[in-house]
Design a protein around this motif. Sequence first.
Motif, short mmCIF file in Angstrom:
data_model
loop_
_atom_site.label_atom_id
_atom_site.label_comp_id
_atom_site.label_asym_id
_atom_site.label_seq_id
_atom_site.Cartn_x
_atom_site.Cartn_y
_atom_site.Cartn_z
N SER A 7 13.67 8.20 3.55
CA SER A 7 13.79 7.11 4.52
C SER A 7 12.48 6.33 4.54
O SER A 7 11.44 6.81 4.10
N LEU A 8 12.53 5.14 5.08
CA LEU A 8 11.32 4.33 5.20
C LEU A 8 10.28 5.02 6.08
O LEU A 8 9.08 4.93 5.82
N GLU A 9 10.75 5.72 7.12
CA GLU A 9 9.84 6.40 8.03
C GLU A 9 9.09 7.53 7.32
O GLU A 9 7.86 7.67 7.46
N ILE A 10 9.80 8.32 6.54
CA ILE A 10 9.16 9.40 5.79
C ILE A 10 8.24 8.82 4.72
O ILE A 10 7.10 9.29 4.53
N GLU A 11 8.69 7.80 4.04
CA GLU A 11 7.87 7.16 3.01
C GLU A 11 6.56 6.64 3.62
O GLU A 11 5.48 6.79 3.03
N SER A 12 6.64 6.08 4.80
CA SER A 12 5.46 5.56 5.49
C SER A 12 4.47 6.68 5.83
O SER A 12 3.26 6.51 5.69
N THR A 18 -1.29 5.28 5.08
CA THR A 18 -1.31 6.21 6.21
C THR A 18 -2.38 7.27 6.00
O THR A 18 -3.15 7.59 6.91
N ARG A 19 -2.46 7.80 4.80
CA ARG A 19 -3.46 8.82 4.48
C ARG A 19 -4.86 8.26 4.67
O ARG A 19 -5.71 8.88 5.31
N TRP A 20 -5.13 7.06 4.16
CA TRP A 20 -6.45 6.45 4.30
C TRP A 20 -6.77 6.16 5.76
O TRP A 20 -7.91 6.32 6.19
N ASP A 21 -5.77 5.74 6.52
CA ASP A 21 -5.98 5.49 7.94
C ASP A 21 -6.39 6.77 8.65
O ASP A 21 -7.30 6.78 9.49
N LEU A 22 -5.74 7.86 8.33
CA LEU A 22 -6.09 9.15 8.92
C LEU A 22 -7.51 9.56 8.52
O LEU A 22 -8.27 10.04 9.36
N ALA A 106 -2.16 18.01 7.70
CA ALA A 106 -1.50 18.68 8.82
C ALA A 106 -0.83 17.66 9.74
O ALA A 106 0.30 17.88 10.21
N PHE A 107 -1.50 16.55 10.00
CA PHE A 107 -0.92 15.51 10.82
C PHE A 107 0.33 14.93 10.14
O PHE A 107 1.37 14.74 10.79
N GLN A 108 0.24 14.68 8.83
CA GLN A 108 1.39 14.15 8.11
C GLN A 108 2.56 15.14 8.13
O GLN A 108 3.72 14.72 8.31
N LEU A 109 2.28 16.41 7.95
CA LEU A 109 3.35 17.43 8.02
C LEU A 109 4.01 17.44 9.39
O LEU A 109 5.24 17.51 9.50
N ARG A 110 3.19 17.35 10.44
CA ARG A 110 3.74 17.34 11.80
C ARG A 110 4.65 16.13 12.00
O ARG A 110 5.75 16.25 12.55
N GLU A 111 4.18 14.97 11.56
CA GLU A 111 4.98 13.75 11.72
C GLU A 111 6.27 13.82 10.91
O GLU A 111 7.34 13.42 11.39
N ALA A 112 6.20 14.32 9.68
CA ALA A 112 7.40 14.45 8.86
C ALA A 112 8.37 15.44 9.50
O ALA A 112 9.58 15.21 9.54
N GLY A 113 7.85 16.53 10.04
CA GLY A 113 8.68 17.51 10.73
C GLY A 113 9.37 16.91 11.95
O GLY A 113 10.55 17.19 12.21
N ARG A 114 8.65 16.06 12.66
CA ARG A 114 9.23 15.39 13.82
C ARG A 114 10.41 14.52 13.39
O ARG A 114 11.47 14.54 14.02
N VAL A 115 10.25 13.78 12.31
CA VAL A 115 11.33 12.91 11.81
C VAL A 115 12.51 13.76 11.36
O VAL A 115 13.67 13.48 11.72
#
Length: 124
Positions: A7-12, A18-22, A106-115
Motif C-alpha cells: 500500500s502507499l502507506e506501507i511504502e511511505s 522517511t528513514r532520513w527524516d527519522l 524500530a519506529f518503522q516496524l512499529r508504524e508498519a505493524g500499526r498499519v
Amino acid sequence: MIDRYTSLEIESIWSNETRWDLWLKIERLACEGWEKLKKIPKGTAMSIREVKVSDLDSYKMEVLENEVKHEFLAFLTRLNELTKPEHNRFFHRGLTSSDVLDTAFAFQLREAGRVIRGVVMDVI
C-alpha cells in the motif's frame, strides 16, 4: 518493494525520505540532550532542525553512498554539507551508526505493524 503487493502507506513508512527524516530527528534529539548538559554549543540541534529531508537530495545521497560505501556515513557527510561548519564536529556525539539505524528501524516496524493491525482488524 513490489508495487502491486504494498500500500502507499506501507511504502511511505519504508521510503528513504522517511528513514532520513527519522535519522535527522534522532541526531537532533541527541544534540538537544548534549546541549542541555552543556557539552556541545547551543544551536547545534537547531542547525540540524533547519535541514529538511528534501535538502538531502536523493541523487546526492546515492552518489555519496556509492563513494563511501556506507549509507549512514553518506547521510552524515551530507548533513555536514548542509549545516554550519562550527556545529558539524558535534553531530553523532556518543552515538554509533547502529544506535541511529536501529532506533529508526524500530519506529518503522512499529508504524508498519500499526498499519497491518488496522487492515487485519478491518477484515476480522
